[in-house]
Motif scaffolding. Structure first.
Motif, PDB file in Angstrom:
ATOM      1  N   ARG A  35       0.939  -1.234   0.061  1.00 50.16           N
ATOM      2  CA  ARG A  35      -0.030   0.116   0.003  1.00 50.16           C
ATOM      3  C   ARG A  35       0.761   1.124  -0.028  1.00 50.16           C
ATOM      4  O   ARG A  35       0.484   2.168  -0.846  1.00 50.16           O
ATOM      5  CB  ARG A  35      -0.874   0.109   1.130  1.00 50.16           C
ATOM      6  CG  ARG A  35      -2.204   0.997   1.178  1.00 50.16           C
ATOM      7  CD  ARG A  35      -2.967   0.674   0.357  1.00 50.16           C
ATOM      8  NE  ARG A  35      -4.149   1.657   0.393  1.00 50.16           N
ATOM      9  CZ  ARG A  35      -3.937   2.981  -0.086  1.00 50.16           C
ATOM     10  NH1 ARG A  35      -3.285   3.070  -0.877  1.00 50.16           N
ATOM     11  NH2 ARG A  35      -5.204   3.766  -0.027  1.00 50.16           N
ATOM     12  N   GLU A  38       2.529   1.892  -3.490  1.00 45.70           N
ATOM     13  CA  GLU A  38       1.781   1.810  -4.495  1.00 45.70           C
ATOM     14  C   GLU A  38       1.539   3.180  -5.246  1.00 45.70           C
ATOM     15  O   GLU A  38       1.596   4.102  -4.672  1.00 45.70           O
ATOM     16  CB  GLU A  38       0.371   1.425  -4.211  1.00 45.70           C
ATOM     17  CG  GLU A  38      -0.648   1.012  -5.214  1.00 45.70           C
ATOM     18  CD  GLU A  38      -1.881   0.679  -4.705  1.00 45.70           C
ATOM     19  OE1 GLU A  38      -3.057   0.421  -5.437  1.00 45.70           O
ATOM     20  OE2 GLU A  38      -2.338   0.744  -3.556  1.00 45.70           O
ATOM     21  N   HIS A  40       0.154   6.184  -7.415  1.00 46.34           N
ATOM     22  CA  HIS A  40      -1.342   6.844  -7.628  1.00 46.34           C
ATOM     23  C   HIS A  40      -2.174   6.547  -6.162  1.00 46.34           C
ATOM     24  O   HIS A  40      -2.555   7.757  -5.663  1.00 46.34           O
ATOM     25  CB  HIS A  40      -2.305   6.113  -8.499  1.00 46.34           C
ATOM     26  CG  HIS A  40      -1.693   6.104 -10.136  1.00 46.34           C
ATOM     27  ND1 HIS A  40      -1.393   7.268 -10.716  1.00 46.34           N
ATOM     28  CD2 HIS A  40      -1.375   5.081 -10.571  1.00 46.34           C
ATOM     29  CE1 HIS A  40      -0.818   7.041 -11.633  1.00 46.34           C
ATOM     30  NE2 HIS A  40      -1.039   5.545 -11.849  1.00 46.34           N
ATOM     31  N   PHE A  41      -2.229   5.676  -5.455  1.00 48.91           N
ATOM     32  CA  PHE A  41      -2.890   5.480  -4.231  1.00 48.91           C
ATOM     33  C   PHE A  41      -2.035   5.397  -2.907  1.00 48.91           C
ATOM     34  O   PHE A  41      -2.322   5.689  -1.744  1.00 48.91           O
ATOM     35  CB  PHE A  41      -3.803   4.324  -4.246  1.00 48.91           C
ATOM     36  CG  PHE A  41      -4.685   4.213  -5.375  1.00 48.91           C
ATOM     37  CD1 PHE A  41      -6.051   4.799  -5.143  1.00 48.91           C
ATOM     38  CD2 PHE A  41      -4.861   3.526  -6.480  1.00 48.91           C
ATOM     39  CE1 PHE A  41      -7.192   4.750  -6.146  1.00 48.91           C
ATOM     40  CE2 PHE A  41      -5.770   3.432  -7.305  1.00 48.91           C
ATOM     41  CZ  PHE A  41      -6.569   4.157  -7.264  1.00 48.91           C
TER      42      PHE A  41
END
Length: 306
Positions: A35, A38, A40-41
């Motif tokens: 996460r 990652e 973009h996010f």
């Protein structure tokens, strides 16, 4: 606890988040690592460098290295240089030469400039448990996308599969995202492997090799890297080292006194000194990009991620 702070560093385009363990409010699980890295996010990075106070007082710090897929790497040449220069920049040490502990064992850097260091990477080996069926010379064959590739296995704290190709044109035409995964996950390599493709280049405009100041042969290769748990990458210090060791052995350059190899990667150049006993020193730069702090919302998402 205060929200997580981090620094983002890069070395030849290989970028990592650097986090100090004592400032981390949660465990770095594989899902949380994915996460954080990652695009973009998340923050977007090629991995995370986790620094902790050393278990052994002979070391300045303990370093753990995580790939963006959540797996843990034993060593990263670029990541190690970023961590080393971070430690110096952030006051963990004032020494020019010191030691840090990694999952691959101790490494000993020497600061050579404001953003450069030379790292004693230990001794490479052409045999290891990462290629358990390999012969004594570490050479083998592996298939991908219908082609059989001849390779040299090199262990430099992590597994490397180095593949020589005949020309720069062939090297640059390779579709690494297509051919890399099958080699990385081949049954020959129970822990998966990093893969480098390389070819000889002429550093001296008309001469086969030049001579380093210490009298050792100096030569050059162009390399492209498919990194375990990452994919195709702009650069890799251990990938460059694996290719350099394979090149030196193939050309018998290090028979007496070793050789220095300039490895040209998509992200820039690294210098790899390969001794006749396969002792390796890696020299290159690393630089900070920015300092950041997670938002309350994103940190809450991480806490809710197992």
């Amino acid at each position: 606890m205060e929200r997580m702070k981090f620094e983002k560093w890069q070395a030849l385009g290989n970028d990592y988040l650097i986090v100090e363990r004592e400032k981390l409010a949660f465990e770095l699980t594989p899902a949380r690592i994915r996460r954080l890295c990652e695009g973009h996010f998340g923050i977007y990075a090629d991995g995370i460098l986790l620094l902790s106070p050393p278990a052994d007082p002979a070391h300045v710090a303990d370093l753990r290295i995580f790939n963006p897929d959540g797996s843990e790497a034993e060593l990263s040449g670029n990541g190690a240089r970023e961590a080393i220069l971070y430690l110096r920049h952030r006051g963990w040490t004032e020494a020019d030469s010191f030691a840090i502990h990694t999952e691959a064992g101790e490494i000993r850097p020497r600061i050579t400039g404001p953003d450069t260091c030379r790292v004693d990477m230990g001794h490479a080996s052409v045999t290891s448990g990462d290629f358990p069926t390999g012969p004594a010379d570490g050479r083998g064959e592996v298939g991908s996308t219908g082609r059989v590739w001849l390779f040299q296995h090199v262990s430099i704290g992590n597994p490397q599969c180095a593949i020589h190709v005949d020309s720069l044109e062939e090297l640059m035409a390779l579709d690494l995202p297509e051919i890399g995964p099958e080699i990385e996950g081949a049954a020959l390599f129970p822990n998966r492997t990093n893969v480098s493709w390389y070819t000889d280049i002429d550093l001296s405009r008309g001469q086969a090799a030049s001579i380093a100041p210490d009298g050792a042969p100096m030569t050059g290769i162009r390399a492209r890297i498919f990194e375990r748990g990452v994919g195709e990458t702009l650069s890799s210090g251990t990938g460059a080292t694996g290719a350099a060791v394979a090149h030196v052995r193939e050309r018998a350059l290090g028979v007496e006194g070793g050789a220095t190899v300039t490895v040209v990667l998509d992200g820039g150049e690294l210098q790899v000194e390969v001794g006749e006993d396969l002792g390796v020193n890696l020299t290159g730069w690393a630089r900070p990009v920015f300092v950041g702090q997670l938002s309350e919302e994103f940190e809450k998402e991480l806490h809710e991620t197992e």
